[in-house]
Motif scaffolding. Structure first.
Motif, PDB file in Angstrom:
ATOM      1  N   ALA A 310      -4.362   8.025 -12.120  1.00  0.00           N
ATOM      2  CA  ALA A 310      -3.052   7.398 -11.915  1.00  0.00           C
ATOM      3  C   ALA A 310      -3.180   5.954 -11.456  1.00  0.00           C
ATOM      4  N   GLN A 311      -4.192   5.665 -10.639  1.00  0.00           N
ATOM      5  CA  GLN A 311      -4.351   4.310 -10.099  1.00  0.00           C
ATOM      6  C   GLN A 311      -5.038   3.349 -11.067  1.00  0.00           C
ATOM      7  N   HIS A 312      -6.021   3.831 -11.829  1.00  0.00           N
ATOM      8  CA  HIS A 312      -6.929   2.904 -12.496  1.00  0.00           C
ATOM      9  C   HIS A 312      -7.024   3.053 -14.014  1.00  0.00           C
ATOM     10  N   THR A 317      -0.701  -1.021 -14.220  1.00  0.00           N
ATOM     11  CA  THR A 317       0.353  -0.037 -13.984  1.00  0.00           C
ATOM     12  C   THR A 317      -0.210   1.159 -13.230  1.00  0.00           C
ATOM     13  N   GLN A 318       0.361   1.445 -12.048  1.00  0.00           N
ATOM     14  CA  GLN A 318      -0.053   2.601 -11.270  1.00  0.00           C
ATOM     15  C   GLN A 318       1.019   3.681 -11.364  1.00  0.00           C
ATOM     16  N   LEU A 319       0.593   4.876 -11.682  1.00  0.00           N
ATOM     17  CA  LEU A 319       1.511   5.999 -11.817  1.00  0.00           C
ATOM     18  C   LEU A 319       1.467   6.862 -10.558  1.00  0.00           C
ATOM     19  N   PRO A 320       2.559   7.572 -10.253  1.00  0.00           N
ATOM     20  CA  PRO A 320       2.473   8.595  -9.202  1.00  0.00           C
ATOM     21  C   PRO A 320       1.511   9.701  -9.620  1.00  0.00           C
TER      22      PRO A 320
END
Length: 347
Positions: A310-312, A317-320
Protein backbone atom coordinates in the motif's frame (compact mmCIF):
# COMPACT_ATOMS: atom_id res chain seq x y z
CA UNK A 1 -2.74 -57.83 14.34
CA UNK A 2 -1.62 -54.48 15.73
CA UNK A 3 -1.23 -54.48 19.49
CA UNK A 4 -2.28 -51.65 21.75
CA UNK A 5 1.35 -50.76 22.43
CA UNK A 6 2.12 -50.53 18.71
CA UNK A 7 -0.94 -48.34 18.16
CA UNK A 8 0.18 -46.02 20.95
CA UNK A 9 3.64 -45.77 19.39
CA UNK A 10 2.18 -44.94 15.98
CA UNK A 11 0.01 -42.21 17.50
CA UNK A 12 2.97 -40.84 19.48
CA UNK A 13 5.16 -40.73 16.35
CA UNK A 14 2.44 -38.99 14.36
CA UNK A 15 1.99 -36.45 17.14
CA UNK A 16 5.73 -35.83 17.33
CA UNK A 17 5.93 -35.30 13.57
CA UNK A 18 3.01 -32.87 13.68
CA UNK A 19 4.55 -30.92 16.57
CA UNK A 20 7.91 -30.76 14.79
CA UNK A 21 6.24 -29.48 11.63
CA UNK A 22 4.29 -26.86 13.60
CA UNK A 23 7.47 -25.68 15.32
CA UNK A 24 9.31 -25.44 12.00
CA UNK A 25 6.43 -23.53 10.38
CA UNK A 26 6.16 -21.14 13.32
CA UNK A 27 9.92 -20.49 13.18
CA UNK A 28 9.79 -19.74 9.44
CA UNK A 29 6.76 -17.48 9.90
CA UNK A 30 8.49 -15.58 12.71
CA UNK A 31 11.53 -15.00 10.50
CA UNK A 32 9.30 -13.79 7.64
CA UNK A 33 7.42 -11.43 9.96
CA UNK A 34 10.67 -9.96 11.29
CA UNK A 35 12.01 -9.58 7.74
CA UNK A 36 8.85 -7.79 6.57
CA UNK A 37 8.98 -5.63 9.71
CA UNK A 38 12.59 -4.57 9.03
CA UNK A 39 11.91 -3.87 5.34
CA UNK A 40 8.93 -1.70 6.26
CA UNK A 41 11.20 0.33 8.55
CA UNK A 42 13.86 0.69 5.87
CA UNK A 43 11.67 2.07 3.07
CA UNK A 44 10.39 5.62 2.76
CA UNK A 45 11.42 9.03 1.50
CA UNK A 46 14.75 8.42 3.22
CA UNK A 47 15.82 4.82 2.56
CA UNK A 48 17.85 3.04 5.20
CA UNK A 49 19.73 -0.25 4.64
CA UNK A 50 18.04 -3.15 6.40
CA UNK A 51 21.21 -3.99 8.31
CA UNK A 52 21.24 -0.45 9.74
CA UNK A 53 17.58 -0.86 10.73
CA UNK A 54 18.45 -4.03 12.65
CA UNK A 55 21.36 -2.29 14.37
CA UNK A 56 19.09 0.61 15.33
CA UNK A 57 16.43 -1.69 16.76
CA UNK A 58 19.09 -3.16 19.04
CA UNK A 59 20.48 0.24 20.04
CA UNK A 60 23.40 0.48 17.63
CA UNK A 61 22.26 3.08 15.07
CA UNK A 62 23.35 6.68 14.66
CA UNK A 63 21.18 9.58 15.81
CA UNK A 64 19.56 10.32 12.42
CA UNK A 65 18.72 6.67 11.75
CA UNK A 66 17.39 6.25 15.27
CA UNK A 67 15.08 9.25 14.85
CA UNK A 68 13.66 8.01 11.53
CA UNK A 69 13.27 4.39 12.59
CA UNK A 70 12.22 4.68 16.23
CA UNK A 71 10.27 7.93 16.18
CA UNK A 72 8.70 8.08 12.72
CA UNK A 73 8.28 4.55 11.41
CA UNK A 74 8.32 2.15 14.33
CA UNK A 75 4.87 2.99 15.81
CA UNK A 76 3.13 2.31 12.50
CA UNK A 77 4.99 -0.96 11.92
CA UNK A 78 4.43 -2.24 15.45
CA UNK A 79 0.74 -1.32 15.34
CA UNK A 80 0.35 -3.19 12.06
CA UNK A 81 1.99 -6.34 13.44
CA UNK A 82 -0.09 -6.37 16.61
CA UNK A 83 -3.33 -5.57 14.77
CA UNK A 84 -2.65 -8.43 12.38
CA UNK A 85 -1.84 -10.83 15.22
CA UNK A 86 -4.99 -9.88 17.12
CA UNK A 87 -7.18 -10.31 14.05
CA UNK A 88 -5.53 -13.64 13.23
CA UNK A 89 -6.22 -15.02 16.70
CA UNK A 90 -9.75 -13.61 16.75
CA UNK A 91 -10.56 -15.27 13.44
CA UNK A 92 -9.07 -18.58 14.60
CA UNK A 93 -11.26 -18.58 17.72
CA UNK A 94 -14.48 -17.71 15.87
CA UNK A 95 -13.88 -20.24 13.11
CA UNK A 96 -12.96 -22.99 15.55
CA UNK A 97 -16.00 -22.38 17.74
CA UNK A 98 -18.38 -22.34 14.78
CA UNK A 99 -16.47 -25.01 12.84
CA UNK A 100 -17.06 -22.84 9.79
CA UNK A 101 -14.44 -20.86 7.78
CA UNK A 102 -16.97 -18.04 7.22
CA UNK A 103 -17.18 -17.30 10.95
CA UNK A 104 -14.68 -14.48 11.25
CA UNK A 105 -15.35 -11.11 12.92
CA UNK A 106 -15.26 -9.23 9.61
CA UNK A 107 -17.84 -11.55 8.04
CA UNK A 108 -20.36 -12.09 10.85
CA UNK A 109 -20.82 -8.47 11.87
CA UNK A 110 -18.48 -7.65 14.76
CA UNK A 111 -16.35 -5.17 12.83
CA UNK A 112 -19.44 -3.79 11.06
CA UNK A 113 -20.88 -2.92 14.46
CA UNK A 114 -17.61 -1.28 15.45
CA UNK A 115 -17.62 0.69 12.19
CA UNK A 116 -21.19 1.91 12.66
CA UNK A 117 -20.44 3.23 16.14
CA UNK A 118 -17.18 4.82 15.01
CA UNK A 119 -18.84 6.57 12.07
CA UNK A 120 -21.60 7.79 14.40
CA UNK A 121 -18.92 9.24 16.69
CA UNK A 122 -17.11 10.94 13.79
CA UNK A 123 -20.13 12.30 11.90
CA UNK A 124 -22.79 12.96 14.54
CA UNK A 125 -20.71 13.76 17.62
CA UNK A 126 -17.67 15.24 15.86
CA UNK A 127 -15.24 13.11 17.85
CA UNK A 128 -11.71 12.12 16.86
CA UNK A 129 -8.79 10.05 18.13
CA UNK A 130 -9.24 7.98 21.27
CA UNK A 131 -12.94 8.79 21.58
CA UNK A 132 -13.62 7.19 18.19
CA UNK A 133 -11.67 4.11 19.28
CA UNK A 134 -13.77 3.83 22.44
CA UNK A 135 -16.97 3.99 20.38
CA UNK A 136 -15.60 1.34 18.01
CA UNK A 137 -14.88 -1.04 20.88
CA UNK A 138 -18.32 -0.40 22.37
CA UNK A 139 -19.94 -1.09 19.00
CA UNK A 140 -18.12 -4.40 18.56
CA UNK A 141 -19.00 -5.55 22.09
CA UNK A 142 -22.67 -4.55 21.72
CA UNK A 143 -22.91 -6.29 18.35
CA UNK A 144 -21.46 -9.50 19.78
CA UNK A 145 -23.82 -9.31 22.76
CA UNK A 146 -26.86 -8.98 20.47
CA UNK A 147 -25.60 -11.88 18.34
CA UNK A 148 -25.23 -14.11 21.38
CA UNK A 149 -28.59 -13.20 22.91
CA UNK A 150 -30.52 -13.62 19.65
CA UNK A 151 -28.76 -16.92 18.88
CA UNK A 152 -29.55 -18.36 22.32
CA UNK A 153 -32.04 -21.25 22.28
CA UNK A 154 -31.20 -23.42 25.28
CA UNK A 155 -27.64 -22.93 24.14
CA UNK A 156 -25.97 -21.23 21.18
CA UNK A 157 -25.98 -22.94 17.81
CA UNK A 158 -22.98 -22.03 15.65
CA UNK A 159 -25.21 -21.97 12.57
CA UNK A 160 -27.63 -19.48 14.18
CA UNK A 161 -24.73 -17.38 15.45
CA UNK A 162 -23.32 -16.97 11.94
CA UNK A 163 -26.66 -16.17 10.30
CA UNK A 164 -27.66 -13.69 12.99
CA UNK A 165 -24.20 -12.10 12.84
CA UNK A 166 -24.49 -11.63 9.08
CA UNK A 167 -27.95 -10.08 9.56
CA UNK A 168 -26.76 -7.67 12.27
CA UNK A 169 -23.76 -6.82 10.10
CA UNK A 170 -26.11 -5.90 7.24
CA UNK A 171 -28.11 -3.63 9.56
CA UNK A 172 -24.90 -1.98 10.83
CA UNK A 173 -23.72 -1.45 7.24
CA UNK A 174 -27.05 0.22 6.37
CA UNK A 175 -26.73 2.53 9.37
CA UNK A 176 -23.19 3.42 8.34
CA UNK A 177 -24.31 4.18 4.77
CA UNK A 178 -27.16 6.37 6.05
CA UNK A 179 -24.81 8.36 8.28
CA UNK A 180 -22.40 8.90 5.38
CA UNK A 181 -25.16 10.21 3.09
CA UNK A 182 -26.21 12.76 5.72
CA UNK A 183 -22.71 14.04 6.49
CA UNK A 184 -20.85 16.97 4.99
CA UNK A 185 -18.37 15.97 2.32
CA UNK A 186 -15.21 16.65 4.33
CA UNK A 187 -16.50 14.75 7.38
CA UNK A 188 -17.74 11.86 5.24
CA UNK A 189 -14.30 11.67 3.64
CA UNK A 190 -12.70 11.42 7.08
CA UNK A 191 -15.10 8.63 8.03
CA UNK A 192 -14.47 6.78 4.75
CA UNK A 193 -10.72 6.80 5.36
CA UNK A 194 -11.32 5.23 8.76
CA UNK A 195 -13.74 2.68 7.27
CA UNK A 196 -11.19 1.50 4.72
CA UNK A 197 -8.68 0.51 7.40
CA UNK A 198 -5.45 2.43 7.55
CA UNK A 199 -2.19 2.56 9.50
CA UNK A 200 -1.44 6.16 8.54
CA UNK A 201 -0.67 8.38 11.49
CA UNK A 202 -0.42 5.57 14.05
CA UNK A 203 1.50 6.62 17.16
CA UNK A 204 2.71 5.18 20.43
CA UNK A 205 -0.75 5.43 22.01
CA UNK A 206 -1.95 2.86 19.47
CA UNK A 207 1.06 0.67 20.22
CA UNK A 208 0.35 0.83 23.96
CA UNK A 209 -3.34 0.00 23.59
CA UNK A 210 -2.57 -3.01 21.38
CA UNK A 211 0.27 -4.18 23.63
CA UNK A 212 -1.90 -4.00 26.77
CA UNK A 213 -4.73 -5.84 25.02
CA UNK A 214 -2.48 -8.66 23.85
CA UNK A 215 -0.72 -8.86 27.23
CA UNK A 216 -4.07 -9.31 29.02
CA UNK A 217 -6.00 -11.46 26.54
CA UNK A 218 -3.26 -13.79 25.27
CA UNK A 219 -2.75 -15.58 28.64
CA UNK A 220 -6.53 -15.96 28.98
CA UNK A 221 -6.68 -17.41 25.49
CA UNK A 222 -3.84 -19.85 26.27
CA UNK A 223 -5.74 -20.93 29.39
CA UNK A 224 -8.91 -21.63 27.38
CA UNK A 225 -7.41 -23.00 24.16
CA UNK A 226 -7.65 -26.63 25.32
CA UNK A 227 -11.40 -26.07 25.76
CA UNK A 228 -11.53 -24.73 22.23
CA UNK A 229 -10.08 -28.01 20.95
CA UNK A 230 -12.79 -29.94 22.80
CA UNK A 231 -15.53 -27.63 21.46
CA UNK A 232 -14.37 -28.47 17.94
CA UNK A 233 -15.51 -32.06 18.56
CA UNK A 234 -19.12 -30.89 18.86
CA UNK A 235 -21.34 -29.95 21.79
CA UNK A 236 -22.51 -33.48 22.60
CA UNK A 237 -18.96 -34.83 22.74
CA UNK A 238 -17.84 -31.81 24.78
CA UNK A 239 -20.68 -32.38 27.28
CA UNK A 240 -19.71 -36.05 27.46
CA UNK A 241 -16.13 -35.09 28.31
CA UNK A 242 -17.37 -32.94 31.19
CA UNK A 243 -16.78 -29.54 29.60
CA UNK A 244 -18.97 -26.59 30.60
CA UNK A 245 -19.84 -25.86 26.99
CA UNK A 246 -21.74 -22.57 27.20
CA UNK A 247 -19.44 -20.88 29.71
CA UNK A 248 -16.38 -21.99 27.72
CA UNK A 249 -17.89 -20.80 24.45
CA UNK A 250 -18.91 -17.46 25.99
CA UNK A 251 -15.44 -16.88 27.44
CA UNK A 252 -13.76 -17.60 24.11
CA UNK A 253 -16.21 -15.38 22.22
CA UNK A 254 -15.52 -12.51 24.64
CA UNK A 255 -11.77 -12.87 24.06
CA UNK A 256 -12.22 -13.03 20.27
CA UNK A 257 -14.53 -10.00 20.25
CA UNK A 258 -12.17 -7.91 22.36
CA UNK A 259 -9.20 -8.82 20.16
CA UNK A 260 -11.12 -7.79 17.02
CA UNK A 261 -12.58 -4.69 18.70
CA UNK A 262 -9.28 -3.25 19.88
CA UNK A 263 -7.61 -4.06 16.56
CA UNK A 264 -10.44 -2.29 14.71
CA UNK A 265 -10.23 0.66 17.07
CA UNK A 266 -6.49 0.96 16.44
CA UNK A 267 -6.48 0.75 12.64
CA UNK A 268 -10.06 0.69 11.39
CA UNK A 269 -11.80 -2.38 9.95
CA UNK A 270 -8.95 -4.00 8.01
CA UNK A 271 -10.91 -6.56 6.05
CA UNK A 272 -10.26 -10.27 5.50
CA UNK A 273 -7.17 -10.62 7.73
CA UNK A 274 -9.11 -12.54 10.39
CA UNK A 275 -10.85 -14.44 7.60
CA UNK A 276 -7.75 -15.81 5.84
CA UNK A 277 -5.20 -16.18 8.66
CA UNK A 278 -6.56 -19.27 10.42
CA UNK A 279 -7.27 -21.39 7.30
CA UNK A 280 -3.77 -20.68 5.97
CA UNK A 281 -2.29 -21.50 9.39
CA UNK A 282 -4.10 -24.83 9.58
CA UNK A 283 -3.04 -25.69 6.04
CA UNK A 284 0.68 -24.94 6.50
CA UNK A 285 0.90 -26.59 9.93
CA UNK A 286 -1.43 -29.45 8.96
CA UNK A 287 -2.96 -29.05 12.38
CA UNK A 288 -6.53 -30.16 13.15
CA UNK A 289 -6.66 -27.64 15.99
CA UNK A 290 -6.95 -23.85 15.96
CA UNK A 291 -3.18 -23.22 15.36
CA UNK A 292 -3.31 -19.99 17.36
CA UNK A 293 0.38 -19.02 17.19
CA UNK A 294 0.58 -19.65 13.45
CA UNK A 295 -2.69 -17.73 12.93
CA UNK A 296 -1.29 -14.75 14.84
CA UNK A 297 1.95 -14.77 12.84
CA UNK A 298 0.16 -15.09 9.50
CA UNK A 299 -2.19 -12.26 10.46
CA UNK A 300 0.81 -10.09 11.32
CA UNK A 301 2.57 -11.07 8.07
CA UNK A 302 -0.50 -10.32 5.93
CA UNK A 303 -0.89 -6.84 7.43
CA UNK A 304 2.86 -6.10 7.20
CA UNK A 305 3.12 -7.16 3.55
CA UNK A 306 -0.15 -5.43 2.63
CA UNK A 307 1.04 -2.20 4.23
CA UNK A 308 4.33 -2.44 2.32
CA UNK A 309 2.41 -2.78 -0.94
CA UNK A 310 0.00 0.00 0.00
CA UNK A 311 2.84 2.42 0.80
CA UNK A 312 5.40 1.69 -1.90
CA UNK A 313 3.94 -0.24 -4.85
CA UNK A 314 2.15 2.71 -6.51
CA UNK A 315 4.76 5.44 -6.59
CA UNK A 316 3.74 8.59 -4.79
CA UNK A 317 0.19 7.29 -4.24
CA UNK A 318 -0.29 5.62 -0.85
CA UNK A 319 -3.32 3.41 -0.35
CA UNK A 320 -4.99 2.42 2.92
CA UNK A 321 -3.86 -1.04 3.96
CA UNK A 322 -7.48 -2.25 3.94
CA UNK A 323 -7.63 -1.81 0.16
CA UNK A 324 -4.80 -4.31 -0.32
CA UNK A 325 -6.16 -6.86 2.17
CA UNK A 326 -9.53 -6.60 0.42
CA UNK A 327 -7.94 -7.36 -2.94
CA UNK A 328 -6.32 -10.46 -1.41
CA UNK A 329 -9.25 -11.61 0.74
CA UNK A 330 -12.24 -11.12 -1.56
CA UNK A 331 -11.07 -13.66 -4.18
CA UNK A 332 -10.39 -16.14 -1.37
CA UNK A 333 -13.98 -15.70 -0.15
CA UNK A 334 -15.30 -16.31 -3.67
CA UNK A 335 -13.07 -19.40 -3.99
CA UNK A 336 -14.28 -20.73 -0.64
CA UNK A 337 -17.95 -20.31 -1.57
CA UNK A 338 -17.42 -21.86 -5.01
CA UNK A 339 -15.57 -24.82 -3.47
CA UNK A 340 -18.36 -25.31 -0.92
CA UNK A 341 -20.92 -25.44 -3.71
CA UNK A 342 -18.85 -27.95 -5.70
CA UNK A 343 -18.77 -30.35 -2.77
CA UNK A 344 -22.47 -29.86 -2.13
CA UNK A 345 -22.23 -27.97 1.15
CA UNK A 346 -22.95 -24.53 -0.06
CA UNK A 347 -26.70 -24.81 -0.37
Amino acid sequence: MTTTAEAVQVIARARAVRQARSLAVITVLAVLVFAAFCVSLSLGDFKIPVIDVVKTLFGGGDRATEFIVNRLRLPRALTGLMVGAALGMSGAIFQSIARNPLASPDIIGVTYGASAFAVFAIITLGLTGVAVSVFAIAGAVLTAFLMYVLAWRQGVSSYRLILIGIGIGAIATSITSYLLTKARVEIAQQALIWLTGSLNGRDWSNVRSMAITLAVLTPLMVFLVHRLRILQLGDETAYGLGLRVESSRLGLIVIAVLLAAVATAAAGPIGFVAFVAAPIARRVTRSPGPAMIASALIGALVVALSDLIAQHAFGDTQLPVGVVTGVVGAPYLIFLLARANRVGSGG
